[in-house]
Design a protein around this motif. Structure first.
Motif, PDB file in Angstrom:
ATOM      1  N   LEU A   1       0.839  -1.198   0.000  1.00  0.00           N
ATOM      2  CA  LEU A   1       0.000   0.000   0.000  1.00  0.00           C
ATOM      3  C   LEU A   1       0.873   1.248   0.000  1.00  0.00           C
ATOM      4  O   LEU A   1       2.088   1.182   0.218  1.00  0.00           O
ATOM      5  N   GLN A   2       0.230   2.385  -0.215  1.00  0.00           N
ATOM      6  CA  GLN A   2       0.920   3.653  -0.023  1.00  0.00           C
ATOM      7  C   GLN A   2       1.373   3.750   1.430  1.00  0.00           C
ATOM      8  O   GLN A   2       0.693   3.254   2.340  1.00  0.00           O
ATOM      9  N   ARG A   3       2.502   4.384   1.654  1.00  0.00           N
ATOM     10  CA  ARG A   3       3.066   4.458   3.000  1.00  0.00           C
ATOM     11  C   ARG A   3       2.080   5.060   4.002  1.00  0.00           C
ATOM     12  O   ARG A   3       1.924   4.566   5.123  1.00  0.00           O
ATOM     13  N   GLU A   4       1.373   6.132   3.592  1.00  0.00           N
ATOM     14  CA  GLU A   4       0.442   6.776   4.522  1.00  0.00           C
ATOM     15  C   GLU A   4      -0.727   5.861   4.876  1.00  0.00           C
ATOM     16  O   GLU A   4      -1.272   5.931   5.989  1.00  0.00           O
ATOM     17  N   ASP A   5      -1.123   4.981   3.946  1.00  0.00           N
ATOM     18  CA  ASP A   5      -2.199   4.037   4.227  1.00  0.00           C
ATOM     19  C   ASP A   5      -1.749   2.966   5.228  1.00  0.00           C
ATOM     20  O   ASP A   5      -2.509   2.562   6.116  1.00  0.00           O
ATOM     21  N   VAL A   6      -0.502   2.510   5.083  1.00  0.00           N
ATOM     22  CA  VAL A   6       0.033   1.538   6.041  1.00  0.00           C
ATOM     23  C   VAL A   6       0.126   2.168   7.424  1.00  0.00           C
ATOM     24  O   VAL A   6      -0.212   1.538   8.438  1.00  0.00           O
ATOM     25  N   GLU A   7       0.567   3.418   7.489  1.00  0.00           N
ATOM     26  CA  GLU A   7       0.653   4.123   8.772  1.00  0.00           C
ATOM     27  C   GLU A   7      -0.716   4.187   9.446  1.00  0.00           C
ATOM     28  O   GLU A   7      -0.854   3.960  10.650  1.00  0.00           O
ATOM     29  N   GLU A   8      -1.740   4.481   8.651  1.00  0.00           N
ATOM     30  CA  GLU A   8      -3.092   4.595   9.205  1.00  0.00           C
ATOM     31  C   GLU A   8      -3.587   3.245   9.721  1.00  0.00           C
ATOM     32  O   GLU A   8      -4.136   3.152  10.828  1.00  0.00           O
TER      33      GLU A   8
END
Length: 292
Positions: free
Chosen positions: A270-277
């Protein structure tokens, strides 16, 4: 009549005057499916109506209209954008003190820590810190915190390359948010459909695992690791796209193919920001399903 009565009356009017016609309209569309001429997209009007409600500050009504659009017209070219908006609203409402119905106050006791509170309240350290604006793990007896349980299910559709987050409300599962995967690469030992669980979570910085108390945690690569319940060994990870491994040139085609395959790591990317979320709101033990 009161606020509660007004909300109920408004919701009833909205259902009867806007959403109540969807079933009839859907039936009409099915009746003319054989017509080769291009058909109008009935989801467009529903989408525009919902966006207008949201623009007026009626978030719940607008979100519910988008839910109805997705359920009634899943093939509409507005369905993907509708799900994106649903997810943004749900995420914002979950972390809002005013709009999260599951939130409750917790008073820090002697001996408490963020990790202990997170386990007792069925949440994560990262969610606890975000919900309360905490920048470190320091707590004092008597501190007031907002807490709420995290009860989700993660569904990966290999064919569609989507990661859908469902929220469990008792026996009911409701779409919470959907993410578009950059790629889904199943290892040879995982075949869809299969039911896994999120067995663990990890944050990596320069090849070392770090926790949320470490200053390097913010920039660390987050992984959600899935496996069969009770199993040990390799599983399937949700993570950001890794750097490709270098492939050593070779004249042997078979060796070259094997080297390329080895260089492509399996995983749900996934996009990095999606993984963070996701890392913030997914607990170990969360159901993790792979479908096609």
């Amino acid at each position: 009549m009161g606020i509660a009565g007004s909300i109920i009356a408004t919701a009833y009017w909205y259902y009867m005057n806007v959403l109540g016609h969807d079933d009839a309209l859907a039936s009409e569309i099915k009746a003319i499916q054989g017509n080769k001429a291009s058909l109008p997209d009935p989801g467009i009007r529903r989408f525009n109506d919902a966006v207008e409600l949201i623009a007026e500050g009626k978030l719940i009504e607008g979100r519910n209209a988008l839910y109805a659009l997705v359920a009634t017209f899943p093939d509409s070219n507005r369905a993907t954008e509708a799900k994106r908006i649903i997810g943004e609203i749900n995420m914002d409402m979950m972390f809002s003190v005013e709009t999260n119905p599951q939130k409750k106050k917790y008073i820090v006791q002697t001996g408490d820590s963020v990790g202990l509170i997170a386990r007792k309240q069925e949440t994560t350290i990262e969610c606890l810190m975000r919900a309360n604006g905490l920048f470190n793990h320091r707590l004092h007896p008597g501190d007031h915190l907002y807490v709420f349980p995290l009860d989700f299910e993660v569904v990966v559709d290999v064919s569609e390359k989507t990661v859908t987050l469902l929220r469990n409300y008792g026996e009911k599962k409701t779409l919470f948010k959907e993410y578009l995967a950059i790629d889904v690469r199943l290892p040879t030992y995982v075949r869809a459909p299969v039911e896994l669980v999120i067995s663990s979570r990890a944050a990596w910085s320069a090849g070392k695992q770090v926790d949320s108390a470490n200053p390097l945690f913010v920039s660390a690569d987050k992984w959600l690791m899935g496996n069969r319940r009770g199993a040990n060994g390799p599983g399937l990870n949700i993570r950001a796209v890794p750097q490709a491994k270098p492939v050593v040139p070779t004249a042997d085609p078979k060796t070259a193919d094997a080297a390329v395959a080895d260089a492509i790591e399996p995983g749900v990317f996934l996009q990095r920001e999606d993984v963070e979320e996701l890392y913030t709101i997914i607990r170990p033990g969360t159901a993790f399903k792979i479908t096609r």
